[in-house]
Design an enzyme around this catalytic site. Structure first.
Site, short mmCIF file in Angstrom:
data_model
loop_
_atom_site.label_atom_id
_atom_site.label_comp_id
_atom_site.label_asym_id
_atom_site.label_seq_id
_atom_site.Cartn_x
_atom_site.Cartn_y
_atom_site.Cartn_z
CG ASP A 175 -25.06 -27.83 -21.90
OD1 ASP A 175 -24.55 -28.36 -20.89
OD2 ASP A 175 -25.87 -28.44 -22.65
CG HIS B 216 -16.34 -32.21 -27.00
ND1 HIS B 216 -17.49 -32.73 -27.56
CD2 HIS B 216 -15.34 -33.05 -27.40
CE1 HIS B 216 -17.21 -33.83 -28.25
NE2 HIS B 216 -15.92 -34.04 -28.17
CB CYS C 298 -6.72 -11.71 -21.70
SG CYS C 298 -5.86 -12.08 -20.19
CB CYS D 242 -2.17 -10.25 -20.72
SG CYS D 242 -2.62 -11.47 -21.98
#
Ligand code: NAD
Length: 245
Positions: free
Chosen positions: A104, A119, A148, A150
Site C-alpha cells: 500500500d 510483495h 503501456c 508500447c
C-alpha cells in the site's frame, strides 16, 4: 504492558541493528482490511482475480476488480500513527530498515526511507511486454485493461498468486535477517509463506524479537517481548518511551 513496553524500549536502545517487519495489521487502522480471517477481504471476494493465470487469460475482467479494490478503495488510505512512529524510529537511528509484506506504499508516505517491498507495491504498474514501470495514475487506469505506451498489458507491480517473490527484495530481506540483532514484527499473522520465514531466520541467528499484534500469532511463542494491542497505540507509546516524541 508497562513492563513489556520498557523491556521493548530497552531492546531498541541496545540494538546495534534493528529491522522492522510488517504485515496487513499495521494498515488496518488506515482503513485497509486484512485479507484473511473474519472481516478479511477474502471473506467477501474470491481472490481468483489476482491469480496470475486468470489475470493473463481475462485481463479486463481482473482489472475491473483490481481497480475497484486496490485503487478506488484502498488508494484513499493514508499512513497512520504506527507508520509514522516507525519512520521516526528510523530517523532517530533506532531502526535500519522496514521489510513490509504490504503493497500500500504507506511506510514510504509516512517517511520511511529504507523500505523492502516483499510483495511489491500497488502504486506502480509494470508492462508485461517491455518491462517498463510507471506510476499508477488515474488517467492510466481510466481504460481497462490499461496499456503501456508500447501497447503491452500493464499489471500492478505487486505479486499475484502463482508468482515468485521479487529477487532483490528477497535477497535484501535475507541480508537483514542475517545482520539484525533485533526484529520488530508488527501486525503479521506469520502464516504467509515465504515472508514469515524472515523473522524466524533472524531469531535462529540470535536476534531478539519484539512482536506487536492485536492477537497472538505464529510469532508469539518465539517473541522475547509481546506487546498486545492496536499498532497505532503501541507504537506511539514505544516512541514516547524512547523519548522521541
Ligand atoms: P497477515 O499475515 O498480514 O495478518 C494480519 C495480522 O494483523 C493478524 O495477525 C492480526 O491479528 C493483526 N492485526 C489486525 N489489526 C491489527 C492492528 N490494528 N494492530 C496490530 N495488529 C493487527 O494476514 P493477511 O491479511 O491475510 O495478509 C496476507 C498477505 O497479504 C500479507 O502479506 C499481507 O501483508 C498482504 N496484505 C497487504 C495489505 C496491505 O497492503 N495493506 C492488506 C491485506 C493483505
Amino acid at each position: 504492558m508497562a513492563d513489556a513496553l520498557s523491556q521493548a524500549a530497552a531492546l531498541l536502545r541496545e540494538a546495534r541493528h534493528a529491522t522492522v517487519f510488517t504485515g496487513a495489521g499495521i494498515s488496518v487502522e488506515s482503513g485497509i482490511p486484512p485479507f484473511r480471517g473474519p472481516g478479511g477481504l477474502w471473506s467477501r471476494v474470491d481472490p481468483a482475480f489476482i491469480a496470475i493465470d486468470h489475470f493473463l487469460a481475462q485481463p479486463e475482467e481482473s482489472w475491473r476488480r483490481i481497480r475497484e479494490i486496490f485503487y478506488d478503495s484502498f488508494g484513499q488510505a493514508r499512513p497512520n500513527a504506527a507508520h509514522s512512529g516507525i519512520a521516526a524510529l528510523e530517523a532517530a537511528g533506532r531502526v535500519k530498515a522496514v521489510i513490509t509484506q504490504n503493497i500500500d506504499n504507506l511506510h514510504q508516505e509516512a517517511g520511511s526511507r529504507e523500505v523492502i517491498e516483499f510483495h511489491g507495491n500497488s502504486r506502480w504498474l509494470l508492462c508485461l511486454e517491455c518491462g517498463k514501470r510507471e506510476a499508477a495514475l488515474p488517467e492510466r487506469l481510466a481504460q481497462l485493461p490499461p496499456r503501456c505506451g508500447c501497447g503491452g498489458l500493464l499489471k500492478p507491480d505487486f505479486i499475484f498468486f502463482g508468482e515468485g517473490i521479487p529477487e532483490q527484495a528477497l535477497n535484501r530481506s535475507y541480508r537483514e535477517a542475517s545482520s539484525a540483532d533485533l526484529f520488530l514484527v508488527v501486525g503479521s499473522s506469520g502464516e504467509v509463506q515465504p515472508a514469515c520465514q524472515i523473522p524466524l531466520l533472524a531469531k535462529n541467528r540470535g536476534a531478539k524479537l519484539i512482536e506487536i499484534n492485536l492477537h497472538e500469532s505464529n510469532f508469539t511463542p518465539i517473541a522475547d517481548v509481546f506487546l498486545q494491542g492496536p499498532a497505532t497505540k503501541v507504537i506511539t507509546e514505544l516512541v514516547k518511551e524512547l523519548g522521541l516524541q
